[in-house]
Design a protein around this motif. Structure first.
Motif, short mmCIF file in Angstrom:
data_model
loop_
_atom_site.label_atom_id
_atom_site.label_comp_id
_atom_site.label_asym_id
_atom_site.label_seq_id
_atom_site.Cartn_x
_atom_site.Cartn_y
_atom_site.Cartn_z
N ASP A 126 9.41 10.74 3.69
CA ASP A 126 9.10 10.40 5.09
C ASP A 126 10.27 9.70 5.79
OD1 ASP A 126 8.89 8.07 3.63
OD2 ASP A 126 6.95 7.47 4.47
N MET B 97 1.21 11.25 4.58
CA MET B 97 2.38 10.38 4.48
C MET B 97 3.65 11.08 4.93
SD MET B 97 1.80 8.51 0.84
CE MET B 97 3.16 7.34 0.94
N THR C 220 0.84 -1.21 0.00
CA THR C 220 0.00 0.00 0.00
C THR C 220 0.87 1.25 0.00
OG1 THR C 220 -0.30 -0.47 2.36
CG2 THR C 220 -2.18 -0.86 0.92
N GLY C 221 2.08 1.16 0.59
CA GLY C 221 3.00 2.30 0.56
C GLY C 221 3.37 2.65 -0.88
N GLY D 61 2.95 -4.03 4.26
CA GLY D 61 2.54 -2.72 4.78
C GLY D 61 1.02 -2.60 4.87
N PHE D 62 0.34 -3.66 4.70
CA PHE D 62 -1.12 -3.75 4.85
C PHE D 62 -1.42 -5.14 5.38
CE2 PHE D 62 -5.34 -5.00 3.61
CZ PHE D 62 -6.10 -3.86 3.80
N ARG E 13 6.06 7.59 12.55
CA ARG E 13 5.77 6.27 11.94
C ARG E 13 5.93 5.15 12.95
NH1 ARG E 13 9.83 6.73 7.25
NH2 ARG E 13 9.26 4.64 6.58
N GLY F 133 4.16 11.09 8.41
CA GLY F 133 4.41 9.78 8.99
C GLY F 133 3.17 9.16 9.63
N GLU F 134 2.01 9.81 9.39
CA GLU F 134 0.76 9.26 9.95
C GLU F 134 0.15 8.27 8.97
OE1 GLU F 134 -1.50 12.79 10.72
OE2 GLU F 134 -0.08 13.47 12.24
N LEU F 135 -0.86 7.56 9.43
CA LEU F 135 -1.54 6.60 8.55
C LEU F 135 -2.63 7.30 7.76
CD1 LEU F 135 -2.00 3.38 10.74
CD2 LEU F 135 -0.09 4.03 9.26
N VAL F 136 -2.76 6.97 6.50
CA VAL F 136 -3.89 7.46 5.71
C VAL F 136 -5.13 6.66 6.12
CG1 VAL F 136 -2.30 7.98 3.81
CG2 VAL F 136 -3.69 5.94 3.70
N ARG G 116 13.26 9.20 0.45
CA ARG G 116 11.81 9.25 0.61
C ARG G 116 11.47 10.42 1.52
NH1 ARG G 116 9.36 3.40 2.13
NH2 ARG G 116 8.09 4.75 3.44
N VAL H 186 -6.92 2.92 1.85
CA VAL H 186 -6.06 1.75 1.60
C VAL H 186 -6.87 0.48 1.34
CG1 VAL H 186 -3.95 2.59 2.69
CG2 VAL H 186 -5.63 1.41 4.07
N ARG I 102 -2.59 -2.36 8.49
CA ARG I 102 -1.87 -1.61 9.52
C ARG I 102 -2.79 -1.25 10.69
NH1 ARG I 102 2.37 0.50 5.75
NH2 ARG I 102 3.92 1.67 6.92
N LEU J 291 0.36 4.14 -2.65
CA LEU J 291 0.11 5.52 -2.23
C LEU J 291 1.14 6.47 -2.81
CD1 LEU J 291 -0.86 4.77 1.48
CD2 LEU J 291 -2.39 5.72 -0.27
N ARG J 292 2.41 6.00 -2.90
CA ARG J 292 3.44 6.86 -3.51
C ARG J 292 3.13 7.09 -4.98
NH1 ARG J 292 6.43 4.65 0.62
NH2 ARG J 292 6.72 2.65 -0.44
P1 AMP Z 1 5.42 2.17 3.75
O1 AMP Z 1 6.07 2.32 2.43
O2 AMP Z 1 4.71 0.87 3.92
O3 AMP Z 1 6.38 2.46 4.90
O4 AMP Z 1 4.27 3.29 3.83
C1 AMP Z 1 4.58 4.66 3.71
C2 AMP Z 1 3.42 5.49 4.26
O5 AMP Z 1 2.24 5.24 3.50
C3 AMP Z 1 3.03 5.22 5.69
O6 AMP Z 1 3.83 5.90 6.63
C4 AMP Z 1 1.58 5.70 5.72
O7 AMP Z 1 1.51 7.11 5.72
C5 AMP Z 1 1.09 5.24 4.35
N1 AMP Z 1 0.56 3.86 4.39
C6 AMP Z 1 1.08 2.76 3.76
N2 AMP Z 1 0.33 1.69 3.98
C7 AMP Z 1 -0.69 2.09 4.79
C8 AMP Z 1 -1.79 1.43 5.40
N3 AMP Z 1 -1.99 0.09 5.23
N4 AMP Z 1 -2.65 2.17 6.15
C9 AMP Z 1 -2.46 3.49 6.31
N5 AMP Z 1 -1.44 4.18 5.80
C10 AMP Z 1 -0.55 3.49 5.04
#
Ligand code: AMP
Length: 192
Positions: free
Chosen positions: A141, A53, A31-32, A85-86, A150, A56-59, A139, A64, A88, A35-36
């Motif tokens: 974040d 993002m 999911t990261g 990453g899912f 995070r 560093g908070e969750l969407v 990145r 997702v 979360r 989202l990117r």
């Molecule tokens: P990651 O690449 O998995 O470290 O994700 C980077 C960022 O994307 C996280 O810090 C969140 O902001 C967002 N993100 C990724 N996956 C999720 C998820 N399953 N739920 C909520 N936010 C997410």
């Protein structure tokens, strides 16, 4: 076979997921990464998630879960899904169970990559420094402030999933601090 790679940021989920894709023809659902991709697409959703993002908070769960739903319904022939990453949050974990049920699939293993927090912080800040040294961009974040947020998000919202999947009987724990090859071997032993 469908598996979840669970662990804090920097635990090596992405690295191990990419190995499983190569070795087992599995599909990595990060999911990261999704989202990117969304944030650079200039869409309304991209604009909304970029700020969250970078902090560093969750969407939101809704966003997702929607992304994962799309991928699960896409079909195709492969060796199964690796969720990276899912989920979360507990709500995402419940939603994943329902979505898998809808497509007649099950979750086989949840692999928790256990790591020491000091090593994690070094790894992530090192990853940012390496990207810059290689002439790339870190990145957004991967900085100390965002990292703290995070990690807090992980411990507050995601770490309860360890107990959740233990209770469901899916959990396997692996030492995420071993070498990349040894972690890959431990995962292979865990999933068979
Ligand atoms: P990651 O690449 O998995 O470290 O994700 C980077 C960022 O994307 C996280 O810090 C969140 O902001 C967002 N993100 C990724 N996956 C999720 C998820 N399953 N739920 C909520 N936010 C997410």
């Amino acid at each position: 076979m469908n598996i979840i790679l669970l662990g804090p940021p920097g635990a090596g989920k992405g690295t191990q997921a990419r190995r499983l894709v190569e070795e087992r023809n599995m599909v990595q659902l990060s999911t990261g990464d999704m989202l990117r991709a969304a944030r650079t697409s200039g869409t309304e959703m991209g604009r909304r998630v970029a700020e969250v993002m970078d902090r560093g908070e969750l969407v939101t769960d809704e966003i997702v879960i929607g992304l994962i739903r799309e991928q699960l319904l896409a079909g195709g022939e492969h060796g199964g899904f690796i969720f990276d990453g899912f989920p979360r949050t507990l709500a995402q974990a419940d939603a994943l169970g329902e979505l898998l049920g809808e497509i007649g699939a099950t979750l086989h293993h949840v692999i928790e990559l256990q790591v020491n927090d000091d090593v994690l912080v070094e790894r992530i800040l090192g990853r940012a420094a390496d990207s810059v040294a290689a002439g790339g961009q870190a990145r957004a974040d991967d900085n100390a402030d965002s990292l703290r947020t995070r990690l807090l998000a992980y411990y507050k919202q995601t770490s309860p999933l360890v107990g959740y999947y233990y209770a469901k009987g899916n959990l396997k724990t692996v030492d995420g601090l071993a070498s990349m090859d040894d972690v890959a071997q431990s995962i292979a032993d865990a999933i068979g």
